[in-house]
Design an enzyme around this catalytic site. Structure first.
Site, PDB file in Angstrom:
ATOM      1  N   THR A  24       0.826  -1.209   0.000  1.00 24.47           N
ATOM      2  CA  THR A  24       0.000   0.000   0.000  1.00 24.47           C
ATOM      3  C   THR A  24       0.860   1.259   0.000  1.00 24.47           C
ATOM      4  OG1 THR A  24      -1.477   1.284   1.419  1.00 24.47           O
ATOM      5  CG2 THR A  24      -0.090  -0.309   2.521  1.00 24.47           C
ATOM      6  N   ASP A  25       0.291   2.347  -0.500  1.00 24.49           N
ATOM      7  CA  ASP A  25       0.995   3.639  -0.431  1.00 24.49           C
ATOM      8  C   ASP A  25       1.031   4.184   1.000  1.00 24.49           C
ATOM      9  OD1 ASP A  25      -1.692   4.294  -0.158  1.00 24.49           O
ATOM     10  OD2 ASP A  25      -1.674   5.903  -1.656  1.00 24.49           O
ATOM     11  N   TYR A  68      -1.916  -0.484  10.858  1.00 26.99           N
ATOM     12  CA  TYR A  68      -2.016  -1.159   9.552  1.00 26.99           C
ATOM     13  C   TYR A  68      -0.804  -0.834   8.697  1.00 26.99           C
ATOM     14  CZ  TYR A  68      -3.287  -1.728   4.608  1.00 26.99           C
ATOM     15  OH  TYR A  68      -3.270  -2.038   3.272  1.00 26.99           O
ATOM     16  N   LYS A 123       2.303  -3.212   7.280  1.00 26.45           N
ATOM     17  CA  LYS A 123       2.603  -3.397   5.847  1.00 26.45           C
ATOM     18  C   LYS A 123       4.041  -2.930   5.555  1.00 26.45           C
ATOM     19  CE  LYS A 123       0.278  -4.672   2.912  1.00 26.45           C
ATOM     20  NZ  LYS A 123      -0.093  -6.006   2.374  1.00 26.45           N
TER      21      LYS A 123
HETATM   22  P1  NAD Z   1      -9.340  -7.702   1.980  1.00 31.20           P
HETATM   23  O1  NAD Z   1      -9.394  -7.414   3.439  1.00 31.20           O
HETATM   24  O2  NAD Z   1     -10.564  -7.501   1.143  1.00 31.20           O
HETATM   25  O3  NAD Z   1      -8.879  -9.215   1.739  1.00 31.20           O
HETATM   26  C1  NAD Z   1      -7.858  -9.817   2.503  1.00 31.20           C
HETATM   27  C2  NAD Z   1      -7.970 -11.332   2.319  1.00 31.20           C
HETATM   28  O4  NAD Z   1      -6.908 -11.944   3.066  1.00 31.20           O
HETATM   29  C3  NAD Z   1      -9.289 -11.924   2.814  1.00 31.20           C
HETATM   30  O5  NAD Z   1      -9.819 -12.808   1.852  1.00 31.20           O
HETATM   31  C4  NAD Z   1      -8.881 -12.677   4.083  1.00 31.20           C
HETATM   32  O6  NAD Z   1      -9.698 -13.812   4.359  1.00 31.20           O
HETATM   33  C5  NAD Z   1      -7.447 -13.080   3.765  1.00 31.20           C
HETATM   34  N1  NAD Z   1      -6.646 -13.322   4.969  1.00 31.20           N
HETATM   35  C6  NAD Z   1      -6.571 -12.522   6.069  1.00 31.20           C
HETATM   36  N2  NAD Z   1      -5.780 -13.101   6.997  1.00 31.20           N
HETATM   37  C7  NAD Z   1      -5.338 -14.279   6.466  1.00 31.20           C
HETATM   38  C8  NAD Z   1      -4.482 -15.306   6.927  1.00 31.20           C
HETATM   39  N3  NAD Z   1      -3.937 -15.265   8.157  1.00 31.20           N
HETATM   40  N4  NAD Z   1      -4.215 -16.348   6.117  1.00 31.20           N
HETATM   41  C9  NAD Z   1      -4.776 -16.418   4.864  1.00 31.20           C
HETATM   42  N5  NAD Z   1      -5.623 -15.479   4.390  1.00 31.20           N
HETATM   43  C10 NAD Z   1      -5.894 -14.417   5.172  1.00 31.20           C
HETATM   44  O7  NAD Z   1      -8.120  -6.846   1.432  1.00 31.20           O
HETATM   45  P2  NAD Z   1      -7.940  -6.093   0.025  1.00 31.20           P
HETATM   46  O8  NAD Z   1      -8.504  -4.734   0.141  1.00 31.20           O
HETATM   47  O9  NAD Z   1      -8.344  -6.988  -1.072  1.00 31.20           O
HETATM   48  O10 NAD Z   1      -6.345  -5.945   0.015  1.00 31.20           O
HETATM   49  C11 NAD Z   1      -5.524  -6.998  -0.495  1.00 31.20           C
HETATM   50  C12 NAD Z   1      -4.064  -6.597  -0.353  1.00 31.20           C
HETATM   51  O11 NAD Z   1      -3.840  -5.390  -1.081  1.00 31.20           O
HETATM   52  C13 NAD Z   1      -3.628  -6.326   1.075  1.00 31.20           C
HETATM   53  O12 NAD Z   1      -2.331  -6.842   1.233  1.00 31.20           O
HETATM   54  C14 NAD Z   1      -3.649  -4.820   1.189  1.00 31.20           C
HETATM   55  O13 NAD Z   1      -2.693  -4.372   2.118  1.00 31.20           O
HETATM   56  C15 NAD Z   1      -3.275  -4.406  -0.226  1.00 31.20           C
HETATM   57  N6  NAD Z   1      -3.799  -3.099  -0.667  1.00 31.20           N
HETATM   58  C16 NAD Z   1      -5.134  -2.802  -0.564  1.00 31.20           C
HETATM   59  C17 NAD Z   1      -5.588  -1.577  -1.023  1.00 31.20           C
HETATM   60  C18 NAD Z   1      -7.065  -1.221  -0.973  1.00 31.20           C
HETATM   61  O14 NAD Z   1      -7.444  -0.091  -1.336  1.00 31.20           O
HETATM   62  N7  NAD Z   1      -7.951  -2.111  -0.596  1.00 31.20           N
HETATM   63  C19 NAD Z   1      -4.706  -0.651  -1.591  1.00 31.20           C
HETATM   64  C20 NAD Z   1      -3.344  -1.003  -1.690  1.00 31.20           C
HETATM   65  C21 NAD Z   1      -2.905  -2.239  -1.225  1.00 31.20           C
END
Ligand code: NAD
Ligand code: TYD
Length: 350
Positions: free
Chosen positions: A130-131, A155, A159
């Protein structure tokens, strides 16, 4: 056939990545590893669950023995790691859960890759980040790949820590890693605790629209499909050891965005224009609320040719329409029954 492990594939962004890879690459076998926490929902992947090049594995990235066992069994050639605890407000309530999943979970995947891959030729460990690791901006400037890390929520600190571990495995053990840091995503299948789906849901149900502080915080919004295209490009063509920033060049003050969502949703529901704006409630600010995020994605654009394609107005309209048309998906989240989908569809298959 290449064997690819995607972690967190039942979540918001992960489900879009799994769908794209399963559809585009019939010569890859995609293993989706997910613990199915509150944020994981296999209903997100109903359309591809019976594809022959797709397998779901239920499991916990914090369980090192389990991770080692699946690496040995399935002989992954590459990892795309998205599994995480992802919501800032939850991290303020329970930082330890974020350290466990985001830091320890990432370390377990790195350790398994390093020890079970006999050599690193044609291997890839791609970490999705993430940013928010860069901290907060004032009114000017952008995050580049050279911006110093300055995470300010549990959070983003977790990360940032996972990013550092990934880079340390590249420098120390030459593990072939890639990292990307992306701005705020929006689109279908996002859990309705995040701003955009929460606001759409509350407008629909005439519930108050909570805007933190004065609503002046700024986020750089990116259509999830544009993020996933970037992930595809970086996975296939990114230079090992490099980091790529991904952003929408699309900054919005929260209050302006919430008002825009009111107007789009009112129009979609054929309500009087502007009527939902009356639902806006300014509430207590988030602790340590970062003021502004804005990404400079010139490196990704200039070196790998990526470009965001979705116009924001159109993306918001599609997102509003999707949430309004997916009442069953939402109601399963609201009543918790989505968590039973795995039991009904998978556990009986053995
Ligand atoms: P999300 O919360 O929708 O999904 C996370 C998934 O990880 C879920 O399906 C959950 O069941 C699974 N998970 C959690 N703990 C776990 C564990 N211990 N073992 C296995 N699976 C596990 O998140 P998202 O928004 O889809 O984000 C996905 C990734 O992208 C993350 O790493 C997040 O930091 C990164 N990210 C998200 C955004 C955003 O805007 N949503 C932006 C940049 C980066
Ligand atoms: P969010 O979707 O939680 O993403 P992040 O905190 O990772 O950027 O929040 C986006 C912005 O919206 C952020 O500035 C916090 C704000 N916000 C609200 O004003 N009200 C809400 O109910 C939520 C969930 C977020």
């Amino acid at each position: 056939m290449k064997s690819i492990l995607i972690t967190g594939g039942a979540g918001f962004i992960g489900s879009h990545v799994v769908r794209l890879f399963v559809n585009l690459y019939s010569d890859y076998h995609i293993y989706n590893l997910d613990l199915l926490t509150y944020a994981g929902n296999l209903e997100n992947l109903k359309d591809i669950e019976s594809f022959p090049n797709y397998t779901f594995l239920k499991g916990d990235i914090t369980d090192a023995a389990f991770i080692d066992a699946i690496f040995k069994k399935y002989q992954f050639d590459a990892v795309i790691h998205l599994a995480a605890e992802s919501h800032v407000d939850r991290s303020i309530m329970d930082p330890a859960a974020f350290v466990k999943t985001n830091v320890l979970g990432t370390l377990n995947l790195l350790n398994a890759s390093r020890s079970i891959w006999s050599n690193f030729e044609n291997k890839r460990f791609y970490h999705i980040s993430t940013d928010e690791v860069y901290g907060t901006l004032g009114e000017e400037g952008y995050f580049t790949e050279n911006t110093n890390y300055d995470p300010r929520s549990p959070y983003s600190a977790s990360k940032a820590s996972s990013d550092h571990l990934v880079r340390s495995f590249y420098h120390t053990y030459q593990l072939p890693v890639l990292i990307s840091n992306c701005s705020n995503n929006y689109g279908p299948y996002q859990f309705p605790e995040k701003l955009i789906p929460l606001i759409i849901h509350n407008i629909k149900h005439n519930k108050p629209l909570p805007v933190y502080g004065k609503g002046e915080n700024i986020r750089d919004w990116l259509w999830v499909g544009d993020h996933v295209n970037a992930i595809d490009i970086i996975f296939h063509r990114g230079i090992i050891g490099e980091t790529y920033n991904i952003g929408g060049s699309n900054e919005w003050k929260n209050i302006d965005l919430v008002e825009k969502l009111c107007d789009i949703t009112d129009a979609a529901l054929q309500r009087k224009a502007g009527s939902s704006r009356n639902l806006i409630h300014f509430v207590k600010d988030r602790a340590g609320h970062d003021l502004r995020y804005a990404i400079d994605s010139a490196k990704l654009q200039n070196t790998l040719g990526w470009k965001a394609s979705m116009n924001f107005e159109e993306g918001l309209k599609q997102t509003v329409a999707w949430y309004l048309n997916h009442e069953t998906w939402l109601s399963h989240i609201m009543d918790g029954s989505y968590t039973a989908y795995y039991d009904s569809q998978y556990s009986k298959r053995g």
